[in-house]
Design a protein around this motif. Sequence first.
Motif, PDB file in Angstrom:
ATOM      1  N   UNK A  85     -27.622 -58.214  21.786  1.00 21.66           N
ATOM      2  CA  UNK A  85     -27.364 -57.785  23.155  1.00 21.66           C
ATOM      3  C   UNK A  85     -26.960 -58.957  24.044  1.00 21.66           C
ATOM      4  N   UNK A  86     -27.482 -60.139  23.761  1.00 19.99           N
ATOM      5  CA  UNK A  86     -27.093 -61.312  24.537  1.00 19.99           C
ATOM      6  C   UNK A  86     -25.609 -61.611  24.390  1.00 19.99           C
ATOM      7  N   UNK A  87     -25.064 -61.336  23.218  1.00 15.64           N
ATOM      8  CA  UNK A  87     -23.672 -61.691  22.943  1.00 15.64           C
ATOM      9  C   UNK A  87     -22.682 -60.566  23.234  1.00 15.64           C
ATOM     10  N   UNK A  88     -23.143 -59.297  23.127  1.00 14.18           N
ATOM     11  CA  UNK A  88     -22.182 -58.203  23.221  1.00 14.18           C
ATOM     12  C   UNK A  88     -22.477 -57.207  24.338  1.00 14.18           C
ATOM     13  N   UNK A  89     -23.637 -57.188  24.886  1.00 13.78           N
ATOM     14  CA  UNK A  89     -23.995 -56.203  25.900  1.00 13.78           C
ATOM     15  C   UNK A  89     -24.082 -56.849  27.280  1.00 13.78           C
TER      16      UNK A  89
END
Length: 327
Positions: free
Chosen positions: A177-181
């Motif tokens: 989630x840190x990278x894509x959300x």
Amino acid sequence: MKYTNTGIRLGKSDSFSYPYFMEKTAQTKKNSIEYYQELNEKLEMEKEELEAKLQCYEEQFRLLQKQKFGSSSEKTNSDQLSLFNEVEDTSDSTHEEPTVETITYKRKKQKGQRGQQLENLPTETIEYRLPAEEQVYSCCAGGLHEMSTQVRKELKVIPAQVKVVEHVQHVYSCRHCEQHEIKTPIQIAKMPEPVFPGSLASPSSMAYTMAQKYVEGMPLYRQEKQFERFGVFIPRQTLANWVVYGAHTWLKLIYNEMHANLLELDAIHADETNIQVLSEPGRKATSNSYMWLYRSEHTDVPIILHDYQQTRASKHPRRFLEGIKAT
């Protein structure tokens, strides 16, 4: 513009005047039950203070009369002087030291009174063995074997220690989630709530301070010096804050539960004793106050409660014992 003797203003308006309103308000207050109850309590407190002063003056007069006309053969009580040389007076070199008998494991020996006193204490065992090179008899060079053991017991006192406990609360997040959300969910590990928020106090340090103060009779200024010897400086004001917060936040719950259990008993003992509170708002330091004591009958775990009041009026025990089921 003027006022009539009835308090009604003469003029364009027929409303009541301010002096008339204040007079009626004061008269209404004086005619209320609450006014006379407050007045009665105030008079009772003044009466208690006057009686206490009279008792003090009578006691001073009696002592002066005794010093002037009484016998002069009185001597200092030796028990008072023993406060300073208690160790020297109590020490007795001929007194037998309470040691524990030496026993072996070959035969079973019944435990005496001393053994029963030590059986519930944690035990630390230290074994002493001969090195392997010494387990040879020098005369015939024969090998030695262990035939028995001897035991000596002694009491070891471990002084109080102070150490810092760090509560590290780990925080977790989702890498994906840190990278894509847009939003990243956060999860925090559970951690016990502090016993006193914003303070260094722990349950053990707060309990230790209260026990030293009210069980061992050690004043806070001495505890302050004791903590300094442990290597940490905690002002007595901070220790006092711990005691007050702990009493109102934690011990009050136990007090209320004990109070409820006390009211369920068949018989309750009660008595009061006068005390003086030095720094009480709105009262002189010489004013008498009262500590009411309530306790259960003689049982294995007695209930003993104290209730502080400024007077010895009967309304205080009535209020404390309200809802009692004893007959």
